[in-house]
Motif scaffolding. Sequence first.
Motif, PDB file in Angstrom:
ATOM      1  N   VAL A  29       0.812  -1.218   0.000  1.00 53.27           N
ATOM      2  CA  VAL A  29       0.000   0.000   0.000  1.00 53.27           C
ATOM      3  C   VAL A  29       0.848   1.272   0.000  1.00 53.27           C
ATOM      4  O   VAL A  29       0.343   2.356  -0.266  1.00 53.27           O
ATOM      5  CB  VAL A  29      -0.956   0.028   1.207  1.00 53.27           C
ATOM      6  N   ALA A  30       2.136   1.141   0.320  1.00 57.67           N
ATOM      7  CA  ALA A  30       3.026   2.304   0.310  1.00 57.67           C
ATOM      8  C   ALA A  30       4.465   1.801   0.213  1.00 57.67           C
ATOM      9  O   ALA A  30       4.782   0.694   0.654  1.00 57.67           O
ATOM     10  CB  ALA A  30       2.855   3.143   1.574  1.00 57.67           C
ATOM     11  N   SER A  31       5.315   2.635  -0.375  1.00 47.92           N
ATOM     12  CA  SER A  31       6.726   2.248  -0.494  1.00 47.92           C
ATOM     13  C   SER A  31       7.596   3.493  -0.536  1.00 47.92           C
ATOM     14  O   SER A  31       7.127   4.594  -0.850  1.00 47.92           O
ATOM     15  CB  SER A  31       6.953   1.411  -1.763  1.00 47.92           C
ATOM     16  N   ALA A  32       8.869   3.280  -0.203  1.00 44.00           N
ATOM     17  CA  ALA A  32       9.832   4.386  -0.236  1.00 44.00           C
ATOM     18  C   ALA A  32      11.214   3.810  -0.517  1.00 44.00           C
ATOM     19  O   ALA A  32      11.561   2.733  -0.027  1.00 44.00           O
ATOM     20  CB  ALA A  32       9.830   5.145   1.085  1.00 44.00           C
ATOM     21  N   GLN A  33      11.971   4.524  -1.315  1.00 42.74           N
ATOM     22  CA  GLN A  33      13.349   4.141  -1.615  1.00 42.74           C
ATOM     23  C   GLN A  33      14.259   5.294  -1.208  1.00 42.74           C
ATOM     24  O   GLN A  33      14.005   6.447  -1.586  1.00 42.74           O
ATOM     25  CB  GLN A  33      13.545   3.836  -3.111  1.00 42.74           C
ATOM     26  N   LYS A  34      15.271   4.972  -0.444  1.00 42.13           N
ATOM     27  CA  LYS A  34      16.174   6.010   0.052  1.00 42.13           C
ATOM     28  C   LYS A  34      17.627   5.561  -0.070  1.00 42.13           C
ATOM     29  O   LYS A  34      17.944   4.376   0.068  1.00 42.13           O
ATOM     30  CB  LYS A  34      15.869   6.327   1.520  1.00 42.13           C
ATOM     31  N   GLN A  35      18.481   6.541  -0.306  1.00 45.86           N
ATOM     32  CA  GLN A  35      19.918   6.297  -0.340  1.00 45.86           C
ATOM     33  C   GLN A  35      20.600   7.427   0.412  1.00 45.86           C
ATOM     34  O   GLN A  35      20.228   8.592   0.281  1.00 45.86           O
ATOM     35  CB  GLN A  35      20.424   6.235  -1.784  1.00 45.86           C
ATOM     36  N   ALA A  36      21.609   7.061   1.227  1.00 42.22           N
ATOM     37  CA  ALA A  36      22.307   8.070   2.017  1.00 42.22           C
ATOM     38  C   ALA A  36      23.765   7.671   2.176  1.00 42.22           C
ATOM     39  O   ALA A  36      24.116   6.486   2.091  1.00 42.22           O
ATOM     40  CB  ALA A  36      21.643   8.232   3.385  1.00 42.22           C
ATOM     41  N   LYS A  37      24.596   8.673   2.425  1.00 43.30           N
ATOM     42  CA  LYS A  37      26.024   8.455   2.655  1.00 43.30           C
ATOM     43  C   LYS A  37      26.350   8.764   4.105  1.00 43.30           C
ATOM     44  O   LYS A  37      25.718   9.617   4.734  1.00 43.30           O
ATOM     45  CB  LYS A  37      26.856   9.332   1.732  1.00 43.30           C
ATOM     46  N   GLY A  38      27.369   8.062   4.614  1.00 39.24           N
ATOM     47  CA  GLY A  38      27.808   8.298   5.977  1.00 39.24           C
ATOM     48  C   GLY A  38      29.303   8.111   6.093  1.00 39.24           C
ATOM     49  O   GLY A  38      29.941   7.472   5.239  1.00 39.24           O
ATOM     50  N   VAL A  39      29.890   8.679   7.127  1.00 36.72           N
ATOM     51  CA  VAL A  39      31.324   8.529   7.386  1.00 36.72           C
ATOM     52  C   VAL A  39      31.527   8.104   8.826  1.00 36.72           C
ATOM     53  O   VAL A  39      30.688   8.353   9.696  1.00 36.72           O
ATOM     54  CB  VAL A  39      32.087   9.850   7.099  1.00 36.72           C
ATOM     55  N   GLY A  40      32.646   7.427   9.075  1.00 33.94           N
ATOM     56  CA  GLY A  40      32.978   6.990  10.417  1.00 33.94           C
ATOM     57  C   GLY A  40      34.428   6.564  10.497  1.00 33.94           C
ATOM     58  O   GLY A  40      35.115   6.456   9.471  1.00 33.94           O
ATOM     59  N   ARG A  41      34.875   6.299  11.673  1.00 30.89           N
ATOM     60  CA  ARG A  41      36.272   5.902  11.845  1.00 30.89           C
ATOM     61  C   ARG A  41      36.516   4.474  11.377  1.00 30.89           C
ATOM     62  O   ARG A  41      37.631   4.107  11.033  1.00 30.89           O
ATOM     63  CB  ARG A  41      36.672   6.045  13.307  1.00 30.89           C
ATOM     64  N   THR A  42      35.446   3.675  11.394  1.00 29.71           N
ATOM     65  CA  THR A  42      35.557   2.296  10.922  1.00 29.71           C
ATOM     66  C   THR A  42      34.504   2.069   9.839  1.00 29.71           C
ATOM     67  O   THR A  42      33.505   2.811   9.754  1.00 29.71           O
ATOM     68  CB  THR A  42      35.328   1.305  12.069  1.00 29.71           C
ATOM     69  N   PRO A  43      34.694   1.025   9.009  1.00 29.80           N
ATOM     70  CA  PRO A  43      33.663   0.718   8.010  1.00 29.80           C
ATOM     71  C   PRO A  43      32.297   0.459   8.632  1.00 29.80           C
ATOM     72  O   PRO A  43      31.268   0.858   8.077  1.00 29.80           O
ATOM     73  CB  PRO A  43      34.220  -0.535   7.319  1.00 29.80           C
ATOM     74  N   GLU A  44      32.277  -0.180   9.792  1.00 32.39           N
ATOM     75  CA  GLU A  44      30.994  -0.452  10.460  1.00 32.39           C
ATOM     76  C   GLU A  44      30.304   0.839  10.903  1.00 32.39           C
ATOM     77  O   GLU A  44      29.084   0.982  10.786  1.00 32.39           O
ATOM     78  CB  GLU A  44      31.224  -1.368  11.667  1.00 32.39           C
ATOM     79  N   ALA A  45      31.117   1.767  11.435  1.00 30.23           N
ATOM     80  CA  ALA A  45      30.543   3.036  11.873  1.00 30.23           C
ATOM     81  C   ALA A  45      30.010   3.839  10.686  1.00 30.23           C
ATOM     82  O   ALA A  45      28.956   4.482  10.773  1.00 30.23           O
ATOM     83  CB  ALA A  45      31.588   3.853  12.630  1.00 30.23           C
ATOM     84  N   ALA A  46      30.724   3.816   9.575  1.00 26.80           N
ATOM     85  CA  ALA A  46      30.266   4.519   8.376  1.00 26.80           C
ATOM     86  C   ALA A  46      28.974   3.901   7.858  1.00 26.80           C
ATOM     87  O   ALA A  46      28.036   4.602   7.454  1.00 26.80           O
ATOM     88  CB  ALA A  46      31.353   4.479   7.305  1.00 26.80           C
ATOM     89  N   GLN A  47      28.927   2.557   7.866  1.00 19.29           N
ATOM     90  CA  GLN A  47      27.709   1.862   7.439  1.00 19.29           C
ATOM     91  C   GLN A  47      26.525   2.236   8.320  1.00 19.29           C
ATOM     92  O   GLN A  47      25.427   2.495   7.832  1.00 19.29           O
ATOM     93  CB  GLN A  47      27.943   0.357   7.496  1.00 19.29           C
ATOM     94  N   GLN A  48      26.742   2.285   9.639  1.00 21.03           N
ATOM     95  CA  GLN A  48      25.661   2.621  10.570  1.00 21.03           C
ATOM     96  C   GLN A  48      25.175   4.047  10.374  1.00 21.03           C
ATOM     97  O   GLN A  48      23.972   4.325  10.420  1.00 21.03           O
ATOM     98  CB  GLN A  48      26.133   2.427  12.012  1.00 21.03           C
ATOM     99  N   ALA A  49      26.117   4.981  10.142  1.00 19.58           N
ATOM    100  CA  ALA A  49      25.738   6.376   9.928  1.00 19.58           C
ATOM    101  C   ALA A  49      24.890   6.522   8.672  1.00 19.58           C
ATOM    102  O   ALA A  49      23.861   7.226   8.663  1.00 19.58           O
ATOM    103  CB  ALA A  49      26.982   7.254   9.842  1.00 19.58           C
ATOM    104  N   ALA A  50      25.295   5.842   7.598  1.00 24.45           N
ATOM    105  CA  ALA A  50      24.526   5.914   6.351  1.00 24.45           C
ATOM    106  C   ALA A  50      23.161   5.260   6.508  1.00 24.45           C
ATOM    107  O   ALA A  50      22.138   5.784   6.047  1.00 24.45           O
ATOM    108  CB  ALA A  50      25.311   5.249   5.225  1.00 24.45           C
ATOM    109  N   ALA A  51      23.129   4.101   7.177  1.00 26.69           N
ATOM    110  CA  ALA A  51      21.862   3.395   7.368  1.00 26.69           C
ATOM    111  C   ALA A  51      20.899   4.190   8.245  1.00 26.69           C
ATOM    112  O   ALA A  51      19.689   4.211   8.000  1.00 26.69           O
ATOM    113  CB  ALA A  51      22.131   2.029   7.985  1.00 26.69           C
TER     114      ALA A  51
END
Length: 359
Positions: free
Chosen positions: A314-336
């Motif tokens: 009944v509804a949908s959304a597509q989103k993309q975002a960028k993030g930065v962090g000291r580690t790849p995991e932190a950057a992934q979390q910021a973007a997510a």
Amino acid sequence: MRSRLLALTALALACGGEKPAVKTSSSPRPPAWLAKAPSSPEALYFSGAKEGAPSLEEGKASAVESARSQAAQYIGVEISAEHHDVMSTEEAENKAKDTVKSRANAMLRSAELADVYYERISREVGAGTIDRYDVWVLLKLPRTEVEKERQRQTQEAQQTAAAALTRYLEGRDQEKQGNLIAALARYRDAAGKAKEVAGNTPTGDREIATATALLRKAQDAASAAQAKARRAIVVAPDWVAGAVTQALSRKGFNAQTQSDTSEDTALAQAKAQGTPWVIVVRATTTQGGRVFAQVAATAALDVRALDARSGLVVASAQKQAKGVGRTPEAAQQAAASEAGLDAGNDLAALLVAKENEGL
């Protein structure tokens, strides 16, 4: 000595330079109806006034609208009338807001202008003169027409209250069948209709006798139905589910997060619980390059809201975002987190719109 004489002369000129205002009126004496409106078995009289108008025509028009507003308030069961004068002694700042919004507008517009009285205040400014007008008017309406209008409005109000009751009862039936969104839309419609009429308007129902009682019940039912309607099961990875549910909660949604459940299982569970929505989040991340001492990442989300009863999107959304962090995991979390908040906000707005549509 000479300078003292010059100073006294200047002071005398300053004191005597401003001439007093001159007032003229349309008749030697103000009419008696300024203090008390006339009384007649055949007609009703309503007066209105406007102070400080820049012209007689504008003052008369504003005073007529004020009198119509008084008539509307007397007549009105459903009439909405507003009259607001903004009066100021400052020239060029004198404005008036006069509005008469009425279901009986045609009758009010045809009211007879029985009398007009005005006073003009003239002041000399420089080489010219500025006039301001205080205007009073008296309108006359046949009593028979007024009573017909009041009866018409009373009948319409009762019909509106009855229609509101019907929508409320429809909402109860829909809720019993598990159609929360349809029920919510009907409860809201019932409350909106009940607000349109006077509180003591009869609904024709013995248990819910008046519009006030109906409004209270419809509002309570709508509040309870909204709480039930704004429930969802969110199927999403742990690293993005928190952001999505946070955005949903800001709009009043209560979301259960399940990261290790399939879409079909979530739909079956929601249907069994009476939860109206299942929100499925598909998320991917891509590692980027270095940004000074940090690393970058991109998160892409595809979010869908499904009706738990039918399984349809009944509804949908597509989103993309960028993030930065000291580690790849932190950057992934910021973007997510950023993408999840944006997607959750969009999806919540779409689901609230579905409530208003009643699907």
